[in-house]
Every structure is written in structure tokens, then in C-alpha cells.
Design a protein around this motif. Sequence first.
Motif, PDB file in Angstrom:
ATOM      1  N   TYR A  37       0.832  -1.054   0.060  1.00  0.00           N
ATOM      2  CA  TYR A  37       0.120   0.134  -0.069  1.00  0.00           C
ATOM      3  C   TYR A  37       0.734   0.865  -0.401  1.00  0.00           C
ATOM      4  CZ  TYR A  37      -4.207  -3.020   0.845  1.00  0.00           C
ATOM      5  OH  TYR A  37      -4.780  -3.969   1.486  1.00  0.00           O
ATOM      6  N   ARG A  38       0.546   2.786  -0.562  1.00  0.00           N
ATOM      7  CA  ARG A  38       1.082   3.467  -0.087  1.00  0.00           C
ATOM      8  C   ARG A  38       0.045   4.707   0.209  1.00  0.00           C
ATOM      9  NH1 ARG A  38       2.673   5.049  -6.639  1.00  0.00           N
ATOM     10  NH2 ARG A  38       0.535   6.341  -7.082  1.00  0.00           N
ATOM     11  N   GLN A  39       0.715   5.741   0.929  1.00  0.00           N
ATOM     12  CA  GLN A  39      -0.343   7.268   1.426  1.00  0.00           C
ATOM     13  C   GLN A  39       1.170   8.177   0.648  1.00  0.00           C
ATOM     14  OE1 GLN A  39      -0.929   6.873   5.598  1.00  0.00           O
ATOM     15  NE2 GLN A  39      -2.689   8.279   4.960  1.00  0.00           N
ATOM     16  N   ALA A  40       0.461   8.983   0.005  1.00  0.00           N
ATOM     17  CA  ALA A  40       1.229  10.514  -0.305  1.00  0.00           C
ATOM     18  C   ALA A  40       0.559  11.435   0.169  1.00  0.00           C
ATOM     19  CB  ALA A  40      -0.089  10.501  -1.488  1.00  0.00           C
ATOM     20  N   PRO A  41       1.391  12.787   0.911  1.00  0.00           N
ATOM     21  CA  PRO A  41       0.784  13.587   1.610  1.00  0.00           C
ATOM     22  C   PRO A  41      -0.818  13.922   1.285  1.00  0.00           C
ATOM     23  CG  PRO A  41       2.841  13.507   0.503  1.00  0.00           C
ATOM     24  CD  PRO A  41       2.315  12.479  -0.015  1.00  0.00           C
ATOM     25  N   GLU A  44      -5.613   9.755   1.704  1.00  0.00           N
ATOM     26  CA  GLU A  44      -5.009   8.212   2.399  1.00  0.00           C
ATOM     27  C   GLU A  44      -4.828   7.011   2.258  1.00  0.00           C
ATOM     28  OE1 GLU A  44     -10.094   8.998   4.123  1.00  0.00           O
ATOM     29  OE2 GLU A  44      -9.127   6.807   2.551  1.00  0.00           O
ATOM     30  N   ARG A  45      -4.710   5.888   2.133  1.00  0.00           N
ATOM     31  CA  ARG A  45      -3.560   5.021   2.456  1.00  0.00           C
ATOM     32  C   ARG A  45      -4.336   3.738   1.230  1.00  0.00           C
ATOM     33  NH1 ARG A  45      -0.021   3.169   6.939  1.00  0.00           N
ATOM     34  NH2 ARG A  45      -1.646   3.522   7.849  1.00  0.00           N
ATOM     35  N   GLU A  46      -3.713   4.395   0.691  1.00  0.00           N
ATOM     36  CA  GLU A  46      -4.117   2.519  -1.105  1.00  0.00           C
ATOM     37  C   GLU A  46      -3.490   2.022  -1.110  1.00  0.00           C
ATOM     38  OE1 GLU A  46      -4.255   5.673  -4.639  1.00  0.00           O
ATOM     39  OE2 GLU A  46      -1.858   5.697  -4.168  1.00  0.00           O
ATOM     40  N   ILE A  51      -0.242  -9.790  -3.830  1.00  0.00           N
ATOM     41  CA  ILE A  51       0.119 -11.344  -4.768  1.00  0.00           C
ATOM     42  C   ILE A  51       0.202 -12.604  -3.571  1.00  0.00           C
ATOM     43  CG2 ILE A  51       2.808 -11.517  -3.243  1.00  0.00           C
ATOM     44  CD1 ILE A  51       3.893 -12.715  -5.338  1.00  0.00           C
ATOM     45  N   SER A  52      -0.477 -13.863  -4.012  1.00  0.00           N
ATOM     46  CA  SER A  52      -1.220 -15.068  -3.183  1.00  0.00           C
ATOM     47  C   SER A  52       0.295 -15.902  -2.655  1.00  0.00           C
ATOM     48  CB  SER A  52      -2.497 -15.930  -3.890  1.00  0.00           C
ATOM     49  OG  SER A  52      -1.845 -16.260  -4.625  1.00  0.00           O
ATOM     50  N   ASN A  53      -0.089 -16.413  -1.653  1.00  0.00           N
ATOM     51  CA  ASN A  53       0.323 -17.931  -1.461  1.00  0.00           C
ATOM     52  C   ASN A  53       0.766 -18.648  -3.064  1.00  0.00           C
ATOM     53  OD1 ASN A  53      -1.979 -19.209  -2.402  1.00  0.00           O
ATOM     54  ND2 ASN A  53      -2.139 -20.086  -0.337  1.00  0.00           N
ATOM     55  N   GLY A  54       0.412 -18.255  -3.862  1.00  0.00           N
ATOM     56  CA  GLY A  54       0.415 -19.060  -5.372  1.00  0.00           C
ATOM     57  C   GLY A  54       0.682 -18.381  -6.305  1.00  0.00           C
ATOM     58  N   GLY A  55       1.484 -17.181  -6.004  1.00  0.00           N
ATOM     59  CA  GLY A  55       2.065 -16.413  -6.709  1.00  0.00           C
ATOM     60  C   GLY A  55       1.167 -15.584  -7.886  1.00  0.00           C
ATOM     61  N   ARG A  56      -0.755 -15.523  -7.262  1.00  0.00           N
ATOM     62  CA  ARG A  56      -1.145 -14.937  -8.167  1.00  0.00           C
ATOM     63  C   ARG A  56      -1.258 -13.172  -7.750  1.00  0.00           C
ATOM     64  NH1 ARG A  56      -6.811 -17.130  -8.025  1.00  0.00           N
ATOM     65  NH2 ARG A  56      -6.779 -16.712  -6.498  1.00  0.00           N
ATOM     66  N   THR A  57      -1.207 -12.599  -9.118  1.00  0.00           N
ATOM     67  CA  THR A  57      -0.633 -10.807  -8.689  1.00  0.00           C
ATOM     68  C   THR A  57      -2.449 -10.164  -8.964  1.00  0.00           C
ATOM     69  OG1 THR A  57       0.368 -10.749 -10.624  1.00  0.00           O
ATOM     70  CG2 THR A  57       1.936 -11.252  -9.258  1.00  0.00           C
ATOM     71  N   LYS A  58      -1.737  -9.121  -7.913  1.00  0.00           N
ATOM     72  CA  LYS A  58      -2.656  -8.093  -8.749  1.00  0.00           C
ATOM     73  C   LYS A  58      -2.355  -6.556  -8.208  1.00  0.00           C
ATOM     74  CE  LYS A  58      -7.205 -10.660  -7.105  1.00  0.00           C
ATOM     75  NZ  LYS A  58      -8.841 -10.723  -6.374  1.00  0.00           N
ATOM     76  N   TYR A  59      -3.094  -5.129  -9.446  1.00  0.00           N
ATOM     77  CA  TYR A  59      -2.345  -4.773  -8.946  1.00  0.00           C
ATOM     78  C   TYR A  59      -3.518  -2.743  -9.495  1.00  0.00           C
ATOM     79  CZ  TYR A  59       2.016  -6.534 -10.283  1.00  0.00           C
ATOM     80  OH  TYR A  59       3.164  -7.387 -10.097  1.00  0.00           O
ATOM     81  N   ALA A  60      -3.106  -2.017  -9.066  1.00  0.00           N
ATOM     82  CA  ALA A  60      -4.182  -1.198  -8.791  1.00  0.00           C
ATOM     83  C   ALA A  60      -3.713  -0.874 -10.492  1.00  0.00           C
ATOM     84  CB  ALA A  60      -3.501  -0.259  -7.863  1.00  0.00           C
ATOM     85  N   ASP A  61      -4.050  -0.412 -10.813  1.00  0.00           N
ATOM     86  CA  ASP A  61      -4.632   0.446 -12.075  1.00  0.00           C
ATOM     87  C   ASP A  61      -3.657   1.532 -12.275  1.00  0.00           C
ATOM     88  OD1 ASP A  61      -8.410   0.394 -13.179  1.00  0.00           O
ATOM     89  OD2 ASP A  61      -6.332  -1.139 -12.997  1.00  0.00           O
TER      90      ASP A  61
END
Length: 117
Positions: A37-41, A44-46, A51-61
Motif C-alpha cells: 500500500y502507499r500513502q501520499a501526503p 488516504e492510504r491506497e 500477491i497470493s500464496n500461489g503467486g497470483r498478482t493483482k495491481y492497482a490500475d
Amino acid sequence: QVQLVESGGGLVQAGGSLRLSCAVSGIIFSVYTMGWYRQAPGKEREFVASISNGGRTKYADFVKGRFAISRENAKNTVYLQMNNLKPEDTGVYYCNRLQYMEPRDSWGQGTQVTVSS
């Protein structure tokens, strides 16, 4: 007790790269989905990536095609490779264990990423 220790942040010019690391202790790391996650000045944190335990990944656009999340179970560590960084990527980056795609644990100290234009 879960401990999350982020590192690897810094100051970089736009277009540059950084690799963040998150060392995790106190849990059986390999069975859990992990996220960044990240939080810019002033914001809110976004969610950034998971990454799942099986290696499946998801990303914010807003990071697709630029960032890559990975994990190394033998080292209880999750990584975030960030390429083609933009000034709007500036913020404090945090990792967390996810449950039903929501952060489950108390946040660590994070690692500061600053991208100059």
C-alpha cells in the motif's frame, strides 16, 4: 506478533527505479497473501499490489505495467519492483498481510519514496 519491516525507499528522478523489500516475521509467511500500500501526503492510504500464496498478482490500475510484486518464501520477504517512477508515486509505502483482500495487521513504519520531476 506479526512484524513488518519495509526498506528500500529513497529519492529518485522521474523515470527511475526502486526495489522495495518487506521482511515479515511472526507468521507462517508462505500461506498468506501479501500486499503493498502507499500513502501520499494529505491522502488516504491506497492499495498498490498483492500477491497470493500461489503467486497470483493483482495491481492497482495506476501501477500496471510499471510495478511488479514478488515474494521469496524462504526469506519471508515480499518485494515491489518499481520502474518508470512518476512524481505522483511519491509517498510512504507499506506492506501488510491480507485477509479477504483487506490489510490484517498493524502497519509498520513504511519506507519513503520520493520521485522528483
